[in-house]
Design a protein around this motif. Structure first.
Motif, PDB file in Angstrom:
ATOM      1  N   LEU A  38       0.168  -0.951   0.076  1.00 55.61           N
ATOM      2  CA  LEU A  38      -0.119  -0.121   0.367  1.00 55.61           C
ATOM      3  C   LEU A  38       1.018   1.667   0.072  1.00 55.61           C
ATOM      4  N   LEU A  39       1.605   1.280   0.992  1.00 55.01           N
ATOM      5  CA  LEU A  39       2.370   2.410   0.879  1.00 55.01           C
ATOM      6  C   LEU A  39       3.424   2.468  -0.856  1.00 55.01           C
ATOM      7  N   ALA A  80       4.208   5.724  -5.252  1.00 57.15           N
ATOM      8  CA  ALA A  80       4.108   5.750  -7.155  1.00 57.15           C
ATOM      9  C   ALA A  80       3.587   6.825  -7.363  1.00 57.15           C
ATOM     10  N   LEU A  81       1.577   6.981  -6.146  1.00 57.70           N
ATOM     11  CA  LEU A  81       1.002   8.011  -6.860  1.00 57.70           C
ATOM     12  C   LEU A  81       1.649   9.444  -6.748  1.00 57.70           C
ATOM     13  N   ILE A  82       2.215   9.671  -5.730  1.00 62.82           N
ATOM     14  CA  ILE A  82       3.470  10.751  -6.103  1.00 62.82           C
ATOM     15  C   ILE A  82       4.408  11.285  -6.600  1.00 62.82           C
ATOM     16  N   ASP A  83       4.849  10.393  -6.743  1.00 62.30           N
ATOM     17  CA  ASP A  83       6.499   9.753  -8.022  1.00 62.30           C
ATOM     18  C   ASP A  83       6.141  10.141  -8.989  1.00 62.30           C
ATOM     19  N   GLN A  84       4.756  10.378  -9.830  1.00 61.74           N
ATOM     20  CA  GLN A  84       4.346  11.023 -10.793  1.00 61.74           C
ATOM     21  C   GLN A  84       4.652  12.284 -11.331  1.00 61.74           C
ATOM     22  N   SER A  85       3.557  12.541 -10.269  1.00 63.02           N
ATOM     23  CA  SER A  85       4.140  14.300 -10.472  1.00 63.02           C
ATOM     24  C   SER A  85       4.877  14.726  -8.961  1.00 63.02           C
ATOM     25  N   LEU A  87      -6.479   0.365  -2.821  1.00 61.30           N
ATOM     26  CA  LEU A  87      -6.909  -0.888  -2.442  1.00 61.30           C
ATOM     27  C   LEU A  87      -8.046  -1.240  -3.041  1.00 61.30           C
ATOM     28  N   LEU A  88      -9.071  -0.590  -3.537  1.00 62.53           N
ATOM     29  CA  LEU A  88      -9.688  -0.825  -4.679  1.00 62.53           C
ATOM     30  C   LEU A  88      -9.443  -1.328  -6.330  1.00 62.53           C
ATOM     31  N   ARG A  89      -8.280  -1.343  -6.626  1.00 61.05           N
ATOM     32  CA  ARG A  89      -7.163  -0.984  -7.552  1.00 61.05           C
ATOM     33  C   ARG A  89      -6.375  -2.141  -7.881  1.00 61.05           C
ATOM     34  N   PHE A  90      -5.833  -2.405  -6.304  1.00 63.66           N
ATOM     35  CA  PHE A  90      -5.745  -3.583  -6.124  1.00 63.66           C
ATOM     36  C   PHE A  90      -6.579  -5.651  -5.620  1.00 63.66           C
ATOM     37  N   GLU A  91      -7.944  -5.005  -5.694  1.00 62.90           N
ATOM     38  CA  GLU A  91      -8.392  -6.222  -5.220  1.00 62.90           C
ATOM     39  C   GLU A  91      -9.201  -5.788  -7.028  1.00 62.90           C
ATOM     40  N   ASN A  92      -9.360  -5.000  -7.367  1.00 63.82           N
ATOM     41  CA  ASN A  92      -9.752  -5.533  -9.183  1.00 63.82           C
ATOM     42  C   ASN A  92      -8.256  -5.986  -9.449  1.00 63.82           C
ATOM     43  N   LEU A  93      -6.920  -5.860  -9.649  1.00 67.35           N
ATOM     44  CA  LEU A  93      -6.371  -5.985  -9.937  1.00 67.35           C
ATOM     45  C   LEU A  93      -6.253  -7.962  -9.484  1.00 67.35           C
ATOM     46  N   GLU A  94      -6.648  -7.943  -8.213  1.00 67.52           N
ATOM     47  CA  GLU A  94      -6.316  -9.314  -7.857  1.00 67.52           C
ATOM     48  C   GLU A  94      -7.603 -10.590  -8.371  1.00 67.52           C
ATOM     49  N   LEU A  95      -9.314  -9.230  -8.978  1.00 65.26           N
ATOM     50  CA  LEU A  95      -9.851 -10.022  -9.276  1.00 65.26           C
ATOM     51  C   LEU A  95      -9.115 -10.770 -10.616  1.00 65.26           C
ATOM     52  N   VAL A  96      -8.781  -9.382 -11.180  1.00 68.25           N
ATOM     53  CA  VAL A  96      -8.297  -9.693 -12.845  1.00 68.25           C
ATOM     54  C   VAL A  96      -7.233 -11.367 -12.766  1.00 68.25           C
ATOM     55  N   GLU A  97      -6.230 -10.892 -11.435  1.00 71.86           N
ATOM     56  CA  GLU A  97      -6.059 -12.625 -11.017  1.00 71.86           C
ATOM     57  C   GLU A  97      -5.912 -13.376 -11.705  1.00 71.86           C
ATOM     58  N   GLN A  98      -6.878 -13.366 -10.907  1.00 73.57           N
ATOM     59  CA  GLN A  98      -8.011 -14.720 -10.090  1.00 73.57           C
ATOM     60  C   GLN A  98      -9.188 -15.186 -11.462  1.00 73.57           C
TER      61      GLN A  98
END
Length: 582
Positions: free
Chosen positions: A12-13, A18-23, A193-204
């Protein structure tokens, strides 16, 4: 298979950083340009010249932050995010402190415009820091407090009554920014968290898809292996029965032979159903439309199914038709055979009617009526799914495999025809197939099927048979010699080549799978190379794997699928045998 995504603190950190690093790069550039703007304003208003040193310090801090970030490629990984966050917090404390120092040193309380300008610039930088660095709350706080608290302390110490509103306004502004920073951090965390959950769903989903594909491959391999291994003895059994039928038998032996033949054909029909389904899945079936009279086909089907209907005390009726259809006759026959077999199987009383409506608008409609159990409206689509059956919870194999209607739908789509169903539970069903037809085309002759009921003399036709199964070789030799063929057999490609030194075959019959991991195609290529010509050939296979079917059909030889009936073998041999002079 990819391991499940982790939603722990390091991941999560890392996502927040990564979000901060983009800007981050544009933030450092903006911070430096704002310092230049403030320094210019101070110099133009007659302020101290050491503001240039402050601008230089701000520029060095921003440049150092940007360059260090570029030299740390692991900064947004779970392993490096913690150090990156600490380093960035320290950097933001330095930058915030520089802005706080500027507010104390270069803000002239005697000049309200100077105060407003300085406070506006610091407030703007704080708001920008809030929007960019809030995904990691400590980093954002690291800038806000050092940038704002020194200015508030400076105003308090000055004790000017005209800035009384700043005594309350500045800490209130800091409080609001802190609350917003906390809220933004929570929103960013939820988004991550939502993005990770979506990625996990995609992986599943990807893992489930891979498992389904693997299961489908395993199913195809199992069907191919089981079908091949079962077809070998059934193929030999059918050939032995055909040979035995040509010998003198008494009435009891003939009756037993008839029952044996019926049992062998029933097993063969189940395997042929699996083969048809596998061929459709493999995409090796192509329609070959041509004009043909429908009536001979219907008569052939009547001769096949009327005895089965009579055994169940059902009435089998067929209406004659003069229709000349234009589609693939062999595929249409397979469609009608499945529909009629289904009607006989699920009808216990009453009967069946096979009819063709008069052609209208260039279409003839073939109808298969029955008075069977009927099909509920909710099942009109599901009955066309593979292995789906109605009224057979015990999976009684006398009711088939549940593939007939699935094959019908795929064949109809292959021929680009229209299929419809009307049914009432308890009253019966009617399946309709609409077929292009010719109203003025001449009626082409319907080819007569070869039969083994009468003796056949192939006039010492030289036939070479290659098969690694000794039982099949024995059965093939017995049957071919009963047709007066000069037959040679070989169990391998090498043995077949040895036969060619004193035997030149007119027809070659070979199994697909041979010894030494060789194939029938390779054996035929070796025979053609030895003879310097291409003798007519029949390739036999019991393999239903889609890839194997495509490979077998690509060789340009006659393909027969085990178990092969004596009639089918005779017909193939007669078609390939060279013409004899009269």
């Amino acid at each position: 298979m990819t391991s499940p995504l982790r939603l722990d603190a390091p991941h999560l950190l890392a996502a927040g950083m990564a979000l901060i690093d983009q800007s981050f790069g544009i933030a450092m550039l903006g911070c430096f340009l704002a310092s230049v703007l403030l320094g210019s304003a101070v110099l133009l208003s007659g302020g101290p010249a050491h503001v240039g040193l402050w601008c230089a310090a701000m520029g060095l801090a921003c440049a150092f932050g940007h360059l260090w970030r570029r030299r740390n490629p692991a900064r947004v990984t779970p392993a490096g995010a913690q150090d990156y966050a600490r380093w960035m917090t320290a950097l933001l404390i330095v930058l915030g402190s520089l802005w706080g120092l500027a507010g104390c040193v270069y803000m002239d309380l005697e000049s309200p415009p100077s105060v407003v300008s300085a406070l506006a610039l610091i407030a703007g930088m704080s708001a920008a820091a809030l929007s960019i660095f809030s995904p990691c709350l400590p980093v954002a706080i690291g800038f806000l407090f050092p940038a704002i608290l020194p200015v508030w302390a400076y105003v308090l110490i000055a004790g000017s009554a005209q800035y009384l509103w700043l005594w309350i306004g500045i800490p209130l502004y800091l409080l609001v920014l802190t609350v917003f920073a906390r809220n933004y951090a929570l929103v960013a965390r939820r988004s991550i968290l939502l993005r990770f959950e979506n990625l996990e769903l995609v992986e599943q989903l990807r893992a489930e898809t891979l498992r389904a594909e693997e299961a489908n491959r395993a199913k195809s391999v199992f069907l191919a292996a089981a079908s091949h291994d079962l077809r070998q003895p059934l193929h030999a059994l059918g050939l032995f029965i055909a040979s035995l039928r040509r010998t003198p038998l008494d009435e009891g032996q003939t009756d037993l032979l008839t029952h044996m033949d019926g049992a062998a054909r029933a097993a063969g029909e189940m395997l042929n159903t699996l083969l048809d389904f596998s061929r459709l899945e493999a995409g090796v079936i192509e329609a070959n439309p041509q004009p043909f009279p429908l009536q001979p086909m219907l008569r052939k089907l009547e001769a096949e199914f009327a005895p089965q209907a009579e055994q169940k005390q059902l009435v089998f009726r067929l209406r004659d038709t003069p229709a000349i259809c234009h589609t693939d006759p062999s595929l249409l026959e397979l469609v009608l055979r499945n529909l009629i077999a289904n009607a006989v199987r699920y009808t216990e009383r009453g009967g069946l009617l096979i009819a063709c409506r008069r052609p209208r608008a260039g279409l003839a409609v073939i109808e298969v009526w029955d008075t069977g159990i009927g099909i509920p409206a909710s099942q009109h689509e599901t009955i066309f799914q593979a292995f789906h059956q109605l009224g057979n919870p015990e999976r009684d194999r006398r009711h088939g495999l549940g593939l007939g209607l699935a094959i019908v739908r795929q064949l109809v789509r292959t021929m680009d025809l229209a299929l419809s169903l009307a049914s009432r539970p308890g009253r019966g069903s009617v399946f309709r197939v609409a077929i292009p037809c010719h109203t003025d085309a001449p009626s082409p002759p319907w080819p007569a099927a070869a039969t083994t009921d009468q003796p056949h003399d192939l006039h010492r036709l030289r036939v070479l048979v290659i098969d690694d199964d000794q039982t099949v070789l024995c059965a093939m030799r017995a049957l071919l010699e009963s047709w007066n063929c000069d037959c040679r057999t070989a169990e391998s490609e090498a043995a077949a080549i040895d036969c060619l030194h004193d035997f030149e075959p007119a027809v070659v019959i070979t199994d697909y799978r041979l010894r030494g991991h060789r194939t029938g195609h390779q054996a035929l290529d070796a025979i053609r190379a030895f003879l310097q010509r291409r003798p007519p050939a029949i390739l036999m296979t019991g393999d239903t794997a889609p890839d194997r079917l495509r490979e077998a059909m690509a060789g340009g030889v006659r393909l027969l699928h085990k178990p092969i009936s004596a009639e089918a073998l005779l017909e193939a041999v007669l078609q390939l045998a060279p013409a004899r002079p009269d």
